[in-house]
Design a protein around this motif. Structure first.
Motif, PDB file in Angstrom:
ATOM      1  N   LYS A  69     -48.516 -20.345 -56.090  1.00 26.69           N
ATOM      2  CA  LYS A  69     -49.791 -20.575 -56.777  1.00 26.69           C
ATOM      3  C   LYS A  69     -49.538 -20.812 -58.268  1.00 26.69           C
ATOM      4  N   LEU A  70     -48.619 -20.009 -58.823  1.00 28.73           N
ATOM      5  CA  LEU A  70     -48.300 -20.132 -60.246  1.00 28.73           C
ATOM      6  C   LEU A  70     -47.689 -21.508 -60.516  1.00 28.73           C
ATOM      7  N   ILE A  71     -46.760 -21.893 -59.623  1.00 28.04           N
ATOM      8  CA  ILE A  71     -46.117 -23.200 -59.772  1.00 28.04           C
ATOM      9  C   ILE A  71     -47.181 -24.295 -59.721  1.00 28.04           C
ATOM     10  N   ASN A  72     -48.082 -24.129 -58.767  1.00 28.01           N
ATOM     11  CA  ASN A  72     -49.089 -25.153 -58.597  1.00 28.01           C
ATOM     12  C   ASN A  72     -50.023 -25.241 -59.804  1.00 28.01           C
ATOM     13  N   SER A  73     -50.415 -24.055 -60.324  1.00 23.35           N
ATOM     14  CA  SER A  73     -51.358 -24.135 -61.439  1.00 23.35           C
ATOM     15  C   SER A  73     -50.659 -24.677 -62.675  1.00 23.35           C
ATOM     16  N   VAL A  98     -29.655 -42.309 -53.923  1.00 23.69           N
ATOM     17  CA  VAL A  98     -29.048 -41.002 -53.612  1.00 23.69           C
ATOM     18  C   VAL A  98     -30.067 -40.151 -52.860  1.00 23.69           C
ATOM     19  N   ARG A  99     -29.557 -39.529 -51.778  1.00 28.61           N
ATOM     20  CA  ARG A  99     -30.503 -38.771 -50.930  1.00 28.61           C
ATOM     21  C   ARG A  99     -30.376 -37.273 -51.173  1.00 28.61           C
ATOM     22  N   ILE A 100     -31.532 -36.655 -51.318  1.00 31.83           N
ATOM     23  CA  ILE A 100     -31.514 -35.203 -51.471  1.00 31.83           C
ATOM     24  C   ILE A 100     -32.529 -34.594 -50.505  1.00 31.83           C
ATOM     25  N   ARG A 101     -32.263 -33.370 -50.158  1.00 33.70           N
ATOM     26  CA  ARG A 101     -33.126 -32.662 -49.215  1.00 33.70           C
ATOM     27  C   ARG A 101     -34.035 -31.771 -50.053  1.00 33.70           C
ATOM     28  N   CYS A 102     -35.319 -32.097 -50.077  1.00 40.27           N
ATOM     29  CA  CYS A 102     -36.155 -31.341 -51.023  1.00 40.27           C
ATOM     30  C   CYS A 102     -37.630 -31.434 -50.677  1.00 40.27           C
ATOM     31  N   ASN A 103     -38.387 -30.664 -51.419  1.00 40.52           N
ATOM     32  CA  ASN A 103     -39.825 -30.790 -51.434  1.00 40.52           C
ATOM     33  C   ASN A 103     -40.117 -31.812 -52.528  1.00 40.52           C
ATOM     34  N   SER A 104     -40.539 -33.020 -52.134  1.00 42.52           N
ATOM     35  CA  SER A 104     -40.604 -34.116 -53.099  1.00 42.52           C
ATOM     36  C   SER A 104     -41.612 -33.843 -54.213  1.00 42.52           C
ATOM     37  N   ILE A 105     -42.701 -33.150 -53.882  1.00 39.88           N
ATOM     38  CA  ILE A 105     -43.716 -32.887 -54.915  1.00 39.88           C
ATOM     39  C   ILE A 105     -43.128 -31.963 -55.970  1.00 39.88           C
ATOM     40  N   ALA A 106     -42.395 -30.948 -55.505  1.00 38.23           N
ATOM     41  CA  ALA A 106     -41.823 -29.990 -56.454  1.00 38.23           C
ATOM     42  C   ALA A 106     -40.827 -30.688 -57.376  1.00 38.23           C
ATOM     43  N   ILE A 107     -40.018 -31.592 -56.819  1.00 36.98           N
ATOM     44  CA  ILE A 107     -39.013 -32.252 -57.669  1.00 36.98           C
ATOM     45  C   ILE A 107     -39.685 -33.244 -58.623  1.00 36.98           C
ATOM     46  N   GLY A 165     -52.848 -25.155 -76.070  1.00 38.64           N
ATOM     47  CA  GLY A 165     -53.396 -26.416 -75.569  1.00 38.64           C
ATOM     48  C   GLY A 165     -52.331 -27.481 -75.407  1.00 38.64           C
ATOM     49  N   GLU A 166     -51.210 -27.308 -76.124  1.00 38.93           N
ATOM     50  CA  GLU A 166     -50.130 -28.302 -75.985  1.00 38.93           C
ATOM     51  C   GLU A 166     -49.045 -27.825 -75.038  1.00 38.93           C
ATOM     52  N   GLY A 167     -48.906 -26.490 -74.948  1.00 34.21           N
ATOM     53  CA  GLY A 167     -47.848 -25.972 -74.071  1.00 34.21           C
ATOM     54  C   GLY A 167     -48.218 -24.628 -73.501  1.00 34.21           C
ATOM     55  N   THR A 168     -47.712 -24.377 -72.293  1.00 31.13           N
ATOM     56  CA  THR A 168     -47.978 -23.091 -71.636  1.00 31.13           C
ATOM     57  C   THR A 168     -46.721 -22.227 -71.643  1.00 31.13           C
ATOM     58  N   GLY A 169     -45.581 -22.845 -71.906  1.00 32.59           N
ATOM     59  CA  GLY A 169     -44.327 -22.111 -71.843  1.00 32.59           C
ATOM     60  C   GLY A 169     -43.845 -21.912 -70.420  1.00 32.59           C
ATOM     61  N   LEU A 170     -44.434 -22.651 -69.472  1.00 36.37           N
ATOM     62  CA  LEU A 170     -44.030 -22.472 -68.065  1.00 36.37           C
ATOM     63  C   LEU A 170     -43.166 -23.610 -67.537  1.00 36.37           C
ATOM     64  N   LYS A 228     -52.069 -38.867 -57.010  1.00 34.96           N
ATOM     65  CA  LYS A 228     -52.503 -38.187 -55.782  1.00 34.96           C
ATOM     66  C   LYS A 228     -51.347 -37.353 -55.217  1.00 34.96           C
ATOM     67  N   ASN A 229     -50.161 -37.967 -55.196  1.00 39.59           N
ATOM     68  CA  ASN A 229     -48.995 -37.255 -54.658  1.00 39.59           C
ATOM     69  C   ASN A 229     -48.733 -35.983 -55.439  1.00 39.59           C
ATOM     70  N   LEU A 230     -48.771 -36.143 -56.762  1.00 39.56           N
ATOM     71  CA  LEU A 230     -48.418 -34.995 -57.597  1.00 39.56           C
ATOM     72  C   LEU A 230     -49.448 -33.889 -57.566  1.00 39.56           C
ATOM     73  N   SER A 231     -50.712 -34.243 -57.382  1.00 39.86           N
ATOM     74  CA  SER A 231     -51.712 -33.193 -57.457  1.00 39.86           C
ATOM     75  C   SER A 231     -51.882 -32.466 -56.117  1.00 39.86           C
ATOM     76  N   ARG A 232     -51.183 -32.945 -55.088  1.00 40.34           N
ATOM     77  CA  ARG A 232     -51.216 -32.223 -53.805  1.00 40.34           C
ATOM     78  C   ARG A 232     -50.603 -30.846 -53.995  1.00 40.34           C
ATOM     79  N   GLU A 233     -51.034 -29.899 -53.150  1.00 42.22           N
ATOM     80  CA  GLU A 233     -50.405 -28.577 -53.173  1.00 42.22           C
ATOM     81  C   GLU A 233     -48.965 -28.753 -52.713  1.00 42.22           C
TER      82      GLU A 233
END
Ligand code: ADP
Length: 496
Positions: A262-266, A379-388, A452-457, A333-338
Motif C-alpha cells: 500500500k505504501l509503495i502504491n501510494s 534484455v529480458r528480466i523476470r519482474c513485476n513490470s509496474i513496480a520496475i 509538495g516537491e518530494g516525499t523522501g520515499l 494507465k499501466n503505471l497507475s494500476r495497483e
C-alpha cells in the motif's frame, strides 16, 4: 550381616560392603530381609530391628511389587534373566525412591541357593532431573507450537528436518513429524528456492557472518501463496567446517507485505502526481502538432493547393502523433494500476522503460533536457513490470528535479550485462548528492526538497522494489556525474 557377607564374598570385601555409599541388603529366597549395610538403613529411614525378616514387598512401591516378585522367582529358577531392575521403593517417611537394583544370587558349592545380595543405587535425583527436562522440553515445544512463528531444525547429515506444527498449519497440511528437507521445499515457490539456496550458501561460506534472512513465498493448500520471512543459523559445524545442524524460524508476513504494498502504491501515486503537471505537456505538444496539420490540410484544401501526396503525408503525421498520445495514456494507465495486479513474469526491459518514458519524455524535451537512452531493449528480466516502471519513474523524476536549474541539462540512461545481471546506470548533469547526505538518501522519508516537491520515499521504495526482485540500487560515488546504478537479475530462458 558380617557372617552372611563373609560367606558370600570373603573377608577382604567385607569392608567395601560395610562402608559402601550404595545401599545393600541380603535377602532370603522369599525376599525377606536378612541384613543390611548402614547406607541401606539411612536411605529408607528404618532401624535394623524394624526390617529384619520383613518382606521386600513392604519397602517396594505398590505398583512395582508384582514385578519384583517375578524378577526374584526368575533369578531363583536361574532363567538367565538380567539381574538388573529399575524400580521404585517407598521410604519410612513415605518418600518415593527411584533405584536401579542389582541382584547377586549366591549359591553353595552344592548348587544350593544361599541368599540374594541386592545393591540399590538411588537414582531419584537423576529421574527428577530427567522428568523436569522432559517437562521443560514439552513446555518449550508447547510454547513454540502456540507461537505464530514456525521453528525448524535441520540435520545436514541425515537430510532430515523437524518443523513445529505451526509450519504445517501455515501450509494447510497434517504434521508428518520428521521429513526430508526436499519435502519441505515442495511448499516453497521455486524461484524463491533458488534465492534461498544462494543466501544459504553465502551464510555457510561466511561461516555465519552473513545472516540467513530471506523473504519467501510458501503455498497454503487452500488459500494459495503467501509471504514469510525465513531466518536461520548454522549451530553446529564439523571439523572440516561443513555445517552439521542449522535451526531457525519462519514468520508469516502477509499483513506486513500488504501494508508495504500500500505504501509503495501510494508513493507511486505521489510520483505520478509530481508528473501530472508534466503530463499536460506530454499531451499538449502532440495535440498542437495534430491541430497544426489538420488546420493546414483544411486551409490548403480550401485553396485547392494541396496534392494528394501532401495530404497523405500530413494525415500520416496526424495518425502517428495520435498514436503517441495513445501511448502516453496507456503508460499512465499501466503505471497507475495497483502493482499487486501485475504478476511477476518475463518482460523485455525496453517495454517497461517505454511506460515510464511515455509520460515524461515530452516534458523533459520541452524543458530543454537532452535525454540519451542507450539501453539494450531486448534484455529480458523476470519482474513485476509496474513496480520496475515505478523505479524508472522515481529515478527519472529525481534526475529531472536535480537539473531543473542547471545550465547544461542532460539525463543519460545506459545498460550493460554483468554476471547474469542487467546493470542500468542513470546519470544526470545535476550538482550531485553532497557527501554528508549520501548515507541517508535511501532512508524512507529523507528529503531535501520543499514540501509538495518530494516525499523522501522515491529512493527507499525503489531500493526495496529492486531488492525484492533479487537486485539492488546504489549511488555510484566514483562516477563523475550523479549516477544511480540499479541491478536486476536476468531472466533465464523462459517464454515471455
Ligand atoms: P524525494 O525525491 O521525494 O526527496 P527520494 O527518496 O527520491 O525522495 O530522494 C531522497 C533525496 O536524495 C532527495 O531529496 C535528494 O536530496 C537526493 N537525490 C535523489 N536523487 C538525486 C539526484 N539525481 N541528484 C541529487 N540528489 C538526489
Amino acid at each position: 550381616m558380617k557372617s552372611l557377607f563373609r560367606s558370600a564374598f570373603g573377608e577382604e570385601l567385607l569392608d567395601v560392603f560395610e562402608f559402601s555409599p550404595i545401599a545393600m541388603a541380603a535377602l532370603d529366597s522369599e525376599g525377606r530381609y536378612l541384613d543390611f549395610n548402614p547406607t541401606f538403613l539411612q536411605t529408607f529411614g528404618y532401624s535394623r530391628d524394624e526390617l529384619i525378616g520383613v518382606s521386600n514387598r513392604v519397602l517396594t512401591h505398590p505398583d512395582d511389587r508384582d514385578a519384583t516378585d517375578r524378577h526374584r522367582i526368575a533369578l531363583l529358577e536361574n532363567r538367565g534373566v538380567t539381574p538388573r531392575m529399575e524400580k521404585r521403593y517407598v521410604s519410612k517417611s513415605g518418600e518415593v525412591i527411584w533405584a536401579i537394583t542389582n541382584v547377586t544370587s549366591v549359591w553353595s558349592k552344592t548348587k544350593e541357593f544361599c541368599l540374594f545380595v541386592v545393591q540399590i543405587q538411588n537414582i531419584t535425583d537423576m529421574k527428577r532431573a530427567t522428568s523436569a527436562l522432559i517437562e521443560s522440553e514439552a513446555r518449550l515445544r508447547a510454547r513454540a507450537d502456540a507461537s505464530r512463528d514456525a521453528f525448524w531444525d535441520y540435520h545436514h547429515l541425515t537430510g532430515e528436518v523437524s518443523v513445529t506444527s505451526r509450519f504445517w498449519e501455515m501450509v494447510g497440511h497434517e504434521a508428518p513429524g520428521q521429513v526430508a528437507v526436499g519435502d519441505l521445499y515442495k511448499h516453497v515457490n521455486e524461484d524463491d528456492l533458488v534465492e534461498l539456496s544462494a543466501r544459504y550458501q553465502a551464510h555457510v561460506e561466511s561461516r555465519g557472518a552473513i545472516p540467513l534472512n530471506i523473504e519467501l513465498r510458501i503455498r497454503n493448500r487452500v488459500s494459495g501463496w503467501f509471504w514469510v520471512i525465513l531466518r536461520g543459523v548454522v549451530t553446529d559445524w564439523d571439523e572440516s567446517g561443513s555445517p552439521v545442524r542449522s535451526m531457525g524460524a519462519v514468520t508469516a508476513i502477509n499483513e506486513l507485505k500488504s501494508v508495504q504494498e500500500k505504501l509503495i502504491n501510494s508513493s507511486k501515486m505521489v510520483a505520478l502526481g509530481e508528473m501530472a503537471g508534466g503530463i499536460a505537456h506530454e499531451i499538449n505538444n502532440p495535440l498542437t502538432i495534430i491541430k497544426g496539420y489538420a488546420d493546414l490540410i483544411s486551409m490548403q484544401m480550401a485553396k485547392g493547393s494541396i496534392t494528394s501526396e501532401e495530404a497523405i503525408r500530413m494525415a500520416k503525421q496526424i495518425s502517428e502523433t495520435s498514436s503517441r498520445i495513445a501511448r502516453i495514456i496507456q503508460g499512465l494507465k499501466n503505471l497507475s494500476r495497483e502493482s499487486q495486479e501485475s504478476e511477476i513474469r518475463v518482460h523485455e526491459i525496453g517495454e517497461i522503460l517505454d511506460d515510464a518514458l511515455s509520460i515524461c519524455l515530452e516534458r523533459f524535451k520541452s524543458s530543454g533536457v537532452h535525454v540519451g537512452i542507450d539501453v539494450d531493449r531486448s534484455v529480458r528480466i523476470r519482474c513485476n513490470s509496474i513496480a520496475i516502471s515505478q523505479v524508472f519513474l522515481n529515478l527519472l523524476n529525481n534526475a529531472y528535479q536535480a537539473i531543473a536549474n542547471q545550465e547544461v541539462k542532460w539525463i543519460r540512461l545506459t545498460s550493460r550485462i554483468e554476471a547474469d545481471q542487467l546493470i542500468l546506470s542513470l546519470a544526470d548533469s545535476g550538482p550531485g548528492v553532497p557527501k554528508e547526505l549520501r548515507s541517508r538518501i535511501m532512508d524512507p522519508f529523507f528529503t531535501t526538497k520543499a514540501p509538495g516537491e518530494g516525499t523522501g520515499l522515491g529512493l527507499s521504495i525503489s531500493k526495496s522494489i529492486l531488492l525484492s526482485h533479487g537486485g539492488g540500487l546504489h549511488l555510484d560515488e566514483a562516477a563523475l556525474n550523479t549516477t544511480f546504478v540499479f541491478r536486476l537479475p536476468l531472466a533465464t530462458f523462459e517464454p515471455i
